[in-house]
Scaffold this motif. Structure first.
Motif, mmCIF file in Angstrom:
data_model
loop_
_atom_site.group_PDB
_atom_site.id
_atom_site.type_symbol
_atom_site.label_atom_id
_atom_site.label_comp_id
_atom_site.label_asym_id
_atom_site.label_seq_id
_atom_site.Cartn_x
_atom_site.Cartn_y
_atom_site.Cartn_z
ATOM 1 N N TYR A 1 -10.484 8.020 5.038
ATOM 2 C CA TYR A 1 -10.537 7.944 5.665
ATOM 3 C C TYR A 1 -10.793 8.829 7.256
ATOM 4 O O TYR A 1 -9.638 8.927 7.355
ATOM 5 N N ALA A 2 -11.469 8.358 7.768
ATOM 6 C CA ALA A 2 -11.738 10.116 8.920
ATOM 7 C C ALA A 2 -12.730 9.274 10.292
ATOM 8 O O ALA A 2 -13.621 8.387 9.458
ATOM 9 N N ASN A 3 -13.313 9.989 11.197
ATOM 10 C CA ASN A 3 -14.035 9.470 11.631
ATOM 11 C C ASN A 3 -15.569 9.925 11.308
ATOM 12 O O ASN A 3 -15.306 10.734 10.495
ATOM 13 N N MET B 1 -5.049 5.274 -0.396
ATOM 14 C CA MET B 1 -5.954 5.225 1.095
ATOM 15 C C MET B 1 -5.245 7.027 1.508
ATOM 16 O O MET B 1 -4.356 7.209 1.007
ATOM 17 N N VAL B 2 -5.903 7.294 2.197
ATOM 18 C CA VAL B 2 -6.109 8.872 2.971
ATOM 19 C C VAL B 2 -6.143 8.989 4.487
ATOM 20 O O VAL B 2 -7.535 8.702 4.717
ATOM 21 N N PHE B 3 -5.971 9.057 4.889
ATOM 22 C CA PHE B 3 -6.099 8.597 6.900
ATOM 23 C C PHE B 3 -6.325 10.459 7.388
ATOM 24 O O PHE B 3 -5.265 10.695 6.751
ATOM 25 N N HIS C 1 0.727 -1.141 -0.026
ATOM 26 C CA HIS C 1 -0.013 -0.031 -0.075
ATOM 27 C C HIS C 1 1.178 0.914 -0.697
ATOM 28 O O HIS C 1 2.066 0.913 0.761
ATOM 29 N N LYS C 2 0.198 2.271 -0.786
ATOM 30 C CA LYS C 2 0.826 3.252 -0.891
ATOM 31 C C LYS C 2 -0.360 4.971 -0.215
ATOM 32 O O LYS C 2 -1.293 4.531 -0.595
ATOM 33 N N VAL C 3 0.137 4.999 1.007
ATOM 34 C CA VAL C 3 -1.168 6.046 1.916
ATOM 35 C C VAL C 3 -0.776 7.904 1.637
ATOM 36 O O VAL C 3 0.586 7.636 2.230
ATOM 37 N N LEU C 4 -1.514 8.284 2.592
ATOM 38 C CA LEU C 4 -1.107 9.563 2.935
ATOM 39 C C LEU C 4 -2.061 9.914 4.065
ATOM 40 O O LEU C 4 -3.098 9.687 4.154
ATOM 41 N N LEU C 5 -1.643 10.256 4.609
ATOM 42 C CA LEU C 5 -1.978 10.798 6.113
ATOM 43 C C LEU C 5 -1.947 11.916 5.597
ATOM 44 O O LEU C 5 -1.207 13.300 5.998
ATOM 45 N N ASN D 1 -15.276 5.760 4.092
ATOM 46 C CA ASN D 1 -15.286 5.258 4.876
ATOM 47 C C ASN D 1 -15.351 5.743 6.059
ATOM 48 O O ASN D 1 -14.614 6.532 7.090
ATOM 49 N N ILE D 2 -16.020 5.521 7.959
ATOM 50 C CA ILE D 2 -15.760 5.669 8.855
ATOM 51 C C ILE D 2 -14.472 4.979 10.008
ATOM 52 O O ILE D 2 -14.475 4.100 9.127
ATOM 53 N N PHE D 3 -13.783 5.479 10.155
ATOM 54 C CA PHE D 3 -13.009 5.228 10.651
ATOM 55 C C PHE D 3 -12.939 5.471 12.356
ATOM 56 O O PHE D 3 -12.836 6.773 12.665
ATOM 57 N N ALA D 4 -13.669 5.072 13.292
ATOM 58 C CA ALA D 4 -13.333 5.425 14.654
ATOM 59 C C ALA D 4 -12.893 5.138 15.584
ATOM 60 O O ALA D 4 -11.757 4.490 15.192
ATOM 61 N N PRO D 5 -12.980 6.402 16.315
ATOM 62 C CA PRO D 5 -11.419 6.406 17.426
ATOM 63 C C PRO D 5 -10.963 5.534 18.020
ATOM 64 O O PRO D 5 -11.861 3.979 18.971
ATOM 65 N N GLU D 6 -9.772 4.382 18.906
ATOM 66 C CA GLU D 6 -9.633 3.502 19.900
ATOM 67 C C GLU D 6 -9.897 2.231 18.734
ATOM 68 O O GLU D 6 -10.587 1.638 19.855
ATOM 69 N N THR D 7 -10.287 2.997 17.343
ATOM 70 C CA THR D 7 -9.985 0.929 16.659
ATOM 71 C C THR D 7 -9.395 0.988 15.778
ATOM 72 O O THR D 7 -7.543 1.834 15.518
ATOM 73 N N THR D 8 -9.005 -0.461 15.303
ATOM 74 C CA THR D 8 -7.736 -0.881 15.073
ATOM 75 C C THR D 8 -7.971 -1.500 13.128
ATOM 76 O O THR D 8 -9.351 -2.079 13.322
ATOM 77 N N LYS D 9 -7.411 -1.219 12.350
ATOM 78 C CA LYS D 9 -8.263 -1.694 10.769
ATOM 79 C C LYS D 9 -6.903 -2.337 10.547
ATOM 80 O O LYS D 9 -5.689 -1.479 10.164
#
Length: 272
Positions: free
Chosen positions: A85-87, A58-60, A29-33, A109-117
Motif C-alpha cells: 500500500y502506498a499513495n 501487508m506492507v505500508f 495481521h502481521k504487517v511492515l511499515l 494498492n492505492i492508499f491516498a493521504p488522509e484516508t482510513t482503511k
C-alpha cells in the motif's frame, strides 16, 4: 502469545539512513511499515523476532526513498500473498524510475493521504508529511482501541499532523539530528540546507516540541527513530527526549518509556 488477545505488538526492526522497516502485529495481521533493506535482510530481522516473512501479509510504504522502499520490489515478487500500500504519487514515481524493478500489478494498492482503511481488526489511517519525496505520507495503526503513530522523514510537524497523531499509546518519532552537530559536521552546506529545510528531517528539538503537543496520559512508549550516525548520538537524543517531562504543558505519564532504535538491530517487542 497464544490465548492472549493481542491488540498491537511492535518491533522496530531497523531505523536510520541504512534502511528502515517496522513490524506491527494485530491479532489477525502481521504487517511492515516500509521495506528499506534487501529481502534477505528483512527476512533475517523478522526471524530474530520469531516471525516468518511468509506470514507478512501487508506492507505500508511511507515514501519512495531507497532507505524506505529499496526491498519492496523483491518482497512483492517473491511473496505473492503480500499486498503493498502506498499513495498514487509514490507508486507512479517507483514505477517510472524503475527503482524497485517490475512489480506485480495485482499486489499494488492505492492508499491516498488522509484516508482510513480497515483490515479486519487493524485500522490504518494515512496522513501527508513534508519531505523531498514524490508524495510522502505516514500512518497511524489502530487495533482494540490502541494507537501507534508513526512519523519520520519530515521537515516539520504541521498542526494538521499533530491533530492526527495526538494521544497515541505509542509513537515512532524522528530524532534525526542535533542542530549544532549538523551545522559543525562534515556534510556539504547544500546537504545541510536540505536536512534543515521544511522538506528535510526533524531535529531533536523539533521532535520534542512536537511530542510535547501530542502526548497524553495514554502514551506509554516513544521510539526515538531515524537517528543520524553523523549528526547525532543516542545520549543527546535521550537527553532531549527527557525534556518532555520538564515541559509544563506536556501531559506525560512519568512511566513512559523512551526507546532508542538503530540500523539492523531489532528493538524488543512492545505490546499495547
Amino acid at each position: 502469545m497464544k490465548g492472549k488477545f493481542l491488540k498491537l505488538r511492535i518491533s522496530i526492526l531497523s531505523s536510520g539512513s541504512a534502511g528502515n522497516t517496522t513490524l506491527i502485529e494485530s491479532e489477525h495481521h502481521k504487517v511492515l511499515l516500509d521495506a528499506g533493506l534487501s529481502g534477505k535482510k528483512i527476512a533475517n530481522l523478522l526471524a530474530q523476532r520469531g516471525v516468518d516473512i511468509k506470514d507478512i501479509d501487508m506492507v505500508f510504504l511511507s515514501h519512495d526513498h531507497t532507505d524506505h522502499s529499496g526491498g519492496l520490489g523483491v518482497l512483492m515478487r517473491r511473496y505473492s500473498q503480500l499486498n503493498a500500500y502506498a499513495n498514487e504519487g509514490t507508486w507512479k514515481y517507483l514505477q517510472e524510475s524503475n527503482k524497485i524493478g517490475k512489480i506485480p500489478k495485482e499486489q499494488i494498492n492505492i492508499f491516498a493521504p488522509e484516508t482510513t482503511k480497515i483490515f479486519d481488526d487493524l485500522e490504518v489511517h494515512s496522513f501527508a508529511t513534508s519531505h523531498d519525496a514524490a508524495e510522502p505520507q505516514y500512518y497511524v495503526f489502530c487495533s482494540g482501541g490502541k494507537r501507534f503513530a508513526c512519523l519520520t522523514d519530515t521537515g516539520y510537524v504541521s498542526s494538521s499532523v499533530k491533530m492526527q497523531i495526538e494521544a497515541a499509546d505509542a509513537y515512532l518519532m524522528e530524532f534525526n539530528y542535533d542542530d549544532m552537530m549538523l551545522r559543525n559536521g562534515p556534510y556539504s552546506w547544500s546537504l545541510k540546507q536540505r536536512i534543515l529545510s521544511d522538506v528535510g528531517h526533524l531535529s531533536n528539538e523539533q521532535a520534542v516540541e512536537a511530542l510535547g503537543d501530542v502526548v497524553s496520559r495514554e502514551t506509554k512508549y516513544i521510539f526515538l527513530a531515524h537517528i543520524s550516525q553523523h549528526n547525532n548520538d543516542q545520549l543527546l537524543v535521550k537527553k532531549s527526549a527527557l525534556q518532555l517531562f520538564e515541559q509544563r504543558d506536556a501531559d506525560v505519564d512519568s512511566d513512559v518509556q523512551f526507546m532508542t532504535t538503530a540500523p539492523m538491530k531489532p528493538s524488543k517487542f512492545i505490546e499495547l
